[in-house]
Design a protein around this motif. Structure first.
Motif, PDB file in Angstrom:
ATOM      1  N   UNK A 326     -26.122 -78.087  33.266  1.00  0.00           N
ATOM      2  CA  UNK A 326     -25.800 -76.734  33.679  1.00  0.00           C
ATOM      3  C   UNK A 326     -24.405 -76.469  34.479  1.00  0.00           C
ATOM      4  N   UNK A 327     -24.128 -75.421  35.012  1.00  0.00           N
ATOM      5  CA  UNK A 327     -22.846 -75.348  35.569  1.00  0.00           C
ATOM      6  C   UNK A 327     -22.654 -76.274  37.128  1.00  0.00           C
ATOM      7  N   UNK A 332     -30.761 -79.906  32.401  1.00  0.00           N
ATOM      8  CA  UNK A 332     -32.052 -78.777  32.441  1.00  0.00           C
ATOM      9  C   UNK A 332     -32.771 -79.252  30.861  1.00  0.00           C
ATOM     10  N   UNK A 333     -34.183 -79.025  30.840  1.00  0.00           N
ATOM     11  CA  UNK A 333     -34.851 -78.424  31.860  1.00  0.00           C
ATOM     12  C   UNK A 333     -35.179 -79.423  32.963  1.00  0.00           C
ATOM     13  N   UNK A 334     -35.591 -78.596  34.042  1.00  0.00           N
ATOM     14  CA  UNK A 334     -36.061 -79.128  35.138  1.00  0.00           C
ATOM     15  C   UNK A 334     -37.515 -79.315  35.366  1.00  0.00           C
ATOM     16  N   UNK A 584     -32.726 -71.480  35.777  1.00  0.00           N
ATOM     17  CA  UNK A 584     -32.349 -70.010  35.765  1.00  0.00           C
ATOM     18  C   UNK A 584     -33.347 -69.187  35.147  1.00  0.00           C
ATOM     19  N   UNK A 585     -34.309 -69.783  34.387  1.00  0.00           N
ATOM     20  CA  UNK A 585     -35.437 -68.807  33.756  1.00  0.00           C
ATOM     21  C   UNK A 585     -34.788 -68.141  32.510  1.00  0.00           C
ATOM     22  N   UNK A 586     -33.486 -68.471  32.108  1.00  0.00           N
ATOM     23  CA  UNK A 586     -33.141 -67.629  31.111  1.00  0.00           C
ATOM     24  C   UNK A 586     -32.745 -68.396  29.692  1.00  0.00           C
ATOM     25  N   UNK A 587     -33.140 -69.848  29.711  1.00  0.00           N
ATOM     26  CA  UNK A 587     -33.231 -70.540  28.365  1.00  0.00           C
ATOM     27  C   UNK A 587     -34.619 -71.052  28.048  1.00  0.00           C
TER      28      UNK A 587
END
Length: 680
Positions: A326-327, A332-334, A584-587
């Motif tokens: 990630x940025x 990820x994932x964690x 982020x919960x987005x992926x």
């Protein structure tokens, strides 16, 4: 006209009153004398203002077998700075956050003390303190962190003397150079370099507010540890600055929306396999005794961690997939893993991530649990006169326009509660919740240690893990431990004993009232029946990949688009929760489900962690025979078997219709979350 008899009666009445007055007066004299003597004794032992602070001594942290884990070094990373080089915004931020009457009081602030007392009484707890900046300087520079009346008296006396010897600007300069900001940074210049890679005079208003908010709890509010809470604390400081006229509301609002500009060169602590647990313990100690006590008072902290089990946990977590970076430079994932002894609540192992940052996902990541929440539903059903053999019908159901679906999109008809839980049938979980009452389910979850639930979770979507906020891995492990501990929940703890630098015991868990940490939530029979059903999950249900060759029980959980995957399970002696997800919960996690990688990590860890355990079976309560759940002859076509999970697309294809039907429902967001959580 008084007569001798009347005068005698009056004298007779006055006699007892006079004796009471004399007694009260005598008591006041005695108490005044004792108080003066106590104050004089405190004054006699005051350190001289101007002397250096007491020599700092490193604190030591030990594991459950008395083995030294780490030393919390007392070396202070400090770059003192002249007050004239400190921007006014930063000075004002500290005064607004810590002591708004700093320039009016004489070192102690009676108005502030009474205000704090009132706030604490109205909040039924410690809402705010009454210590001035000068008092905090006196405490940090010259005194120990012990919470005693003598120390508070000395703190006030020293504050008065400091105010007499130094100007307000000098006091503020000493304070800002003295205090701890987390991440090993002492003083504002070091903190500015640590968090923003800037000199103090280069800080923006939003950065000034963030630094001023850190001393309240440097570990908790560190943006490297807990970014969301750091931002909330920063906004509180900005609101205080508006309240006391240091900035306008428009300036504060603009600062709230600005990027913090955190240092990209910040490297979290070296990938230390103990880091998450040490951070967790450090926060507990600092919250109770203060940061100076933790880093400079030479404490000996005996913890519950088992080094061997911690090694096993770290090894098991090395098998994570690497989807992307990630940025923030994090892979990820964690993931997180936390392991507890269900009988004592002792935290045996804790891994809060990959070791690339300081955020402890084991204790701080609040994520949707998916079907891992269903055991709370089934427990409540057992408390309402049902049994594992109770039969219910897996069929289409609708509640107020919401129609929960099974992962495979099909239905299997009549089946036992055991089979329904083993194969994570959604329709039956929702029917059960409707029958036993959602409030009762939430009450059970709270008694079992889940603290993240609120009033908005009182709806049927909760039965499938559709929660307003979510749960943490630590609390899920603790909750499942209630089943393993025969129905008694024990609060998790990481500290057994703390000694001061002289060997005096500051606290010892063995001296605590054990009943204070224990809550009976269910009967032994109900706990045992839950365990037998959860054994079926591993034996022939969605959690077969978690099998370790000895008695074990657990539950899988997967949320929509596979954004969160869980396995929480236990043996008679150890309970462990594993979570995987994108920060982020987005992926999506792709092809990862609760019954795949999380179950495999759980298996790898528990195979090692239980190697020194007795290997005993779950014991049946008196009067019950040992029950072993086996695969039912009813082969459930709607079960959420992990081998069938790829069919999720056919299930989710129905979601637009489901969402459209329930748009007018007041609980729509939670029901949508439940639809997203129906993968298992």
């Amino acid at each position: 006209m008084y007569t001798p008899r009347r005068r005698a009666k009056k004298a007779k009445k006055a006699g007892p009153l006079r004796r009471i007055r004399l007694f009260i007066a005598l008591c006041l004299v005695v108490f005044a004398g004792l108080g003066f003597g106590y104050i004089f004794a405190a004054y006699q032992s005051l350190p001289a203002v101007g002397n250096n602070m007491r020599p700092a001594v490193s604190s030591q942290v030990f594991d459950s077998h008395g083995r030294l884990i780490t030393t919390l070094h007392s070396d202070q990373n400090r770059l003192p700075i002249d007050i004239n080089k400190v921007p006014q915004n930063l000075q004002n931020a500290f005064i607004a956050a810590e002591d708004n009457r700093f320039y009016e009081h004489i070192g102690i602030d009676p108005i502030g003390i009474f205000r704090a007392i009132f706030a604490n009484l109205t909040n039924r707890g410690i809402a705010q303190g009454g210590s001035t900046i000068t008092q905090q300087l006196a405490k940090n520079a010259f005194l120990s962190q012990e919470q005693t009346l003598k120390r508070k008296i000395q703190e006030a006396m020293l504050a008065l003397e400091i105010e007499h010897k130094y100007s307000k600007k000098e006091i503020l300069e000493m304070y800002m150079n003295q205090i701890y900001f987390g991440q090993g940074a002492y003083g504002i210049q070091t903190a500015a370099k640590t968090y923003f890679n800037k000199d103090v005079n280069e800080l923006s208003l939003t950065q000034c507010a963030m630094l001023a908010g850190l001393p309240k709890s440097p570990n908790y509010y560190s943006p490297f540890n807990n970014l969301n809470e750091a931002k909330k604390r920063k906004n509180v400081v900005l609101d205080q600055m508006v309240k006391y006229g240091y900035v306008s509301a428009a300036e504060a609002e603009d600062a709230k929306n600005q990027d913090l500009g955190l240092s990209k060169s910040h490297q979290a602590k070296e990938a230390d396999e103990y880091a998450s647990f040490i951070d967790y313990v450090s926060q507990q100690v600092a919250k109770k005794y203060g940061d100076d006590a933790l880093y400079k008072e030479g404490l000996k902290i005996y913890t519950t961690m088992d080094v061997d089990k911690q090694h096993a946990a770290v090894r098991a977590m090395r098998n994570l997939p690497n989807n992307y970076t990630d940025e923030n430079g994090l892979t990820q994932p964690q993931a997180a893993l936390v392991s507890i002894d269900p009988k004592t609540g002792h935290i045996l192992a804790m891994v809060g991530g990959r070791g690339q940052d300081s955020f402890n996902r084991a204790s701080m990541a609040v994520r949707q649990p998916g079907s891992a929440f269903k055991p709370f539903v089934y427990l409540t059903a057992l408390q309402h006169d049902m049994t594992p053999d109770t039969t219910m019908k897996d069929q289409p159901v609708t509640y107020g326009g919401w129609s929960p679906k099974n992962a495979g999109g099909s239905y299997s008809g009549a089946m036992s509660l055991s089979d329904a839980l083993a194969h994570s049938v959604n329709t039956i979980a929702v029917q059960l919740a409707d029958e036993v009452g959602t409030k009762n389910i939430i009450a059970n979850a709270k008694k079992m240690g889940i603290t993240t639930l609120d009033a908005k979770d009182d709806n049927l979507a909760m039965a499938l893990g559709g929660l307003t906020r979510g749960v943490t891995p630590l609390e899920m492990a603790s909750a499942y431990g209630t089943f393993a501990n025969k129905g008694v929940h024990v609060k998790p703890t990481a500290i057994v004993k703390i000694l001061d630098r002289n060997g005096n015991v500051l606290e010892d868990s063995s001296t605590l009232e054990k009943e204070e940490t224990k809550t009976r939530v269910m009967s032994e029979r109900e706990a045992y029946e839950m365990t037998t059903m959860l054994e079926g999950v591993i034996d022939h249900g969605t959690g077969r990949a978690a099998a370790i060759g000895r008695p074990a029980a657990g539950k899988t959980g997967t949320t929509d688009d596979n954004k969160d995957a869980w396995f929480v399970g236990y043996t008679p002696d150890i309970v462990t929760a594993v979570w995987i997800g994108d920060d982020t919960g987005a992926h999506s996690l792709g092809d990862i489900y609760g019954g795949t990688v999380p179950a495999e990590i759980w298996r790898d860890y528990m195979s090692s962690a239980t190697s020194d355990e007795s290997g005993g079976d779950f014991s049946a309560p008196s009067g019950m025979e040992r029950r072993k759940e086996t695969a039912s002859s009813n082969k459930s076509s709607s079960r959420s078997d992990d081998r069938e999970e790829p069919k999720k697309k056919s299930a989710t294809s129905e979601k637009p219709t489901t969402k459209e039907k329930s748009k007018q429902q007041t609980q729509q967001p939670a029901k949508q979350q439940a639809d997203r959580n129906n993968k298992e």
